[in-house]
Design an enzyme around this catalytic site. Sequence first.
Site, PDB file in Angstrom:
ATOM      1  N   CYS A   1     -28.151  15.499  21.787  1.00  0.00           N
ATOM      2  CA  CYS A   1     -29.331  16.344  21.581  1.00  0.00           C
ATOM      3  C   CYS A   1     -29.453  17.373  22.695  1.00  0.00           C
ATOM      4  CB  CYS A   1     -30.581  15.467  21.516  1.00  0.00           C
ATOM      5  SG  CYS A   1     -32.066  16.388  21.102  1.00  0.00           S
TER       6      CYS A   1
ATOM      7  N   SER B   1     -27.987  14.350  15.103  1.00  0.00           N
ATOM      8  CA  SER B   1     -26.857  13.437  15.230  1.00  0.00           C
ATOM      9  C   SER B   1     -27.267  12.060  15.741  1.00  0.00           C
ATOM     10  CB  SER B   1     -25.806  14.021  16.179  1.00  0.00           C
ATOM     11  OG  SER B   1     -25.251  15.203  15.653  1.00  0.00           O
TER      12      SER B   1
ATOM     13  N   PRO C   1     -25.156   7.981  16.722  1.00  0.00           N
ATOM     14  CA  PRO C   1     -23.834   7.433  17.032  1.00  0.00           C
ATOM     15  C   PRO C   1     -22.922   7.283  15.814  1.00  0.00           C
ATOM     16  CG  PRO C   1     -25.493   6.284  18.304  1.00  0.00           C
ATOM     17  CD  PRO C   1     -26.235   7.206  17.377  1.00  0.00           C
TER      18      PRO C   1
ATOM     19  N   GLU D   1     -28.842  29.449  12.068  1.00  0.00           N
ATOM     20  CA  GLU D   1     -28.138  28.607  13.036  1.00  0.00           C
ATOM     21  C   GLU D   1     -26.735  29.127  13.318  1.00  0.00           C
ATOM     22  OE1 GLU D   1     -26.409  24.042  13.520  1.00  0.00           O
ATOM     23  OE2 GLU D   1     -27.453  24.624  11.694  1.00  0.00           O
TER      24      GLU D   1
END
Length: 379
Positions: A157, A126, A128, A240
């Site tokens: 993170c 990820s 912003p 995941e």
Amino acid sequence: MVTFTPEQTAFAQAVTDFCQRETGTREQRDKWTNNGEENHSQELYKKMADLGWAGIIVPEEFGGAGAGNVELCIFLEEAIRNQAPIGGIGPTLITAAAYEKFANDDLKREVLEGVVGGDALSISMSEPEAGSDVGALTCRAEKVEGGWVINGQKTWCSNAHFAKSILLIARTDRSGGKHEGLTQFHIPADTPGLQISQIDTLGGREVNDLYFTDCKVPDSAVVGQVGNGWKQLMAGLNTERLILAAMQLGLAQRSFDDTLAFITERKQFGRPIGTFQALRHRMADHATEIACTRELVYSVAKAADANPDKLMPREASMVKLKATETSKAMTIDGMQMMGGYGYAKEFDAERLMRGAIISTVFGGTNEIQRDVIGKTYGL
């Protein structure tokens, strides 16, 4: 209903026994988590590693147990149900699976043997302006003689503040579509040019901003193929989302158990509040939802074990969606049924609720999971 082999049942009991010894009381959990400020204790995690559990799905050739997804889900469900503060295990095992599939032999051995020994790992996607839309990321890695120079910012993170290394997804080529030109890099946490900055959250110290300033890594830091990072990410979705689902199944079960104990003992109007129809029906619904979630988790785990190379976007998204929504509903209702006691930090209800609510956001928001599921039906 879900059934396990005698060996799997014994394993589940072993995990429960360990957790009850080490984290069975609030005082023990506070010791491991700095009075609840941390969701992961590396010291406790190392103890689990000594028992072979940190490397549960790592192949035997790297010192791991070489177990399947079913055993992994058993471990995670029991550990989280018993409130073991090992929140970092999810990102660690997700990241380890990527190294196993795509890293070169030397890097694979280095990282996976470290995981077996208790090293924590982190994965950084990820930014912003690139959350659900991971393909929009702009953190760049430019080729130079002998390696790559990385510049940019990452956010949200997990594990970076205690991880041994970070698996970074960066843009190496801007000429194609947004899902092209992405590459994965192995970044040791102490690499010059990397700054790790804490983000304060409801859950305490969990996630971080990462700032890369002329951060140079060698060619050997590339994990997999240059430009193939998106396909490599997609290949890890089964693992995941199963990991996230199993952890939230354990959390939901813990919330149910705690709530049941409370409403059985707490009296109002001369009798236990659990005997009132409003609460009794709520608990019946939650028991049913948790049982359905457990069936889904282990059926998907078995399917993944039977076809380890098969991508299952529908099933993986369903299991993450179902488990996290079940956990969120149970913990919010559990707080409500406990009244003011559920709001007090003396009890675990408020902490369980915080852990459940964020699960609908990380690992792909549940809105994205619904979108993925819909697309598999041609919608």
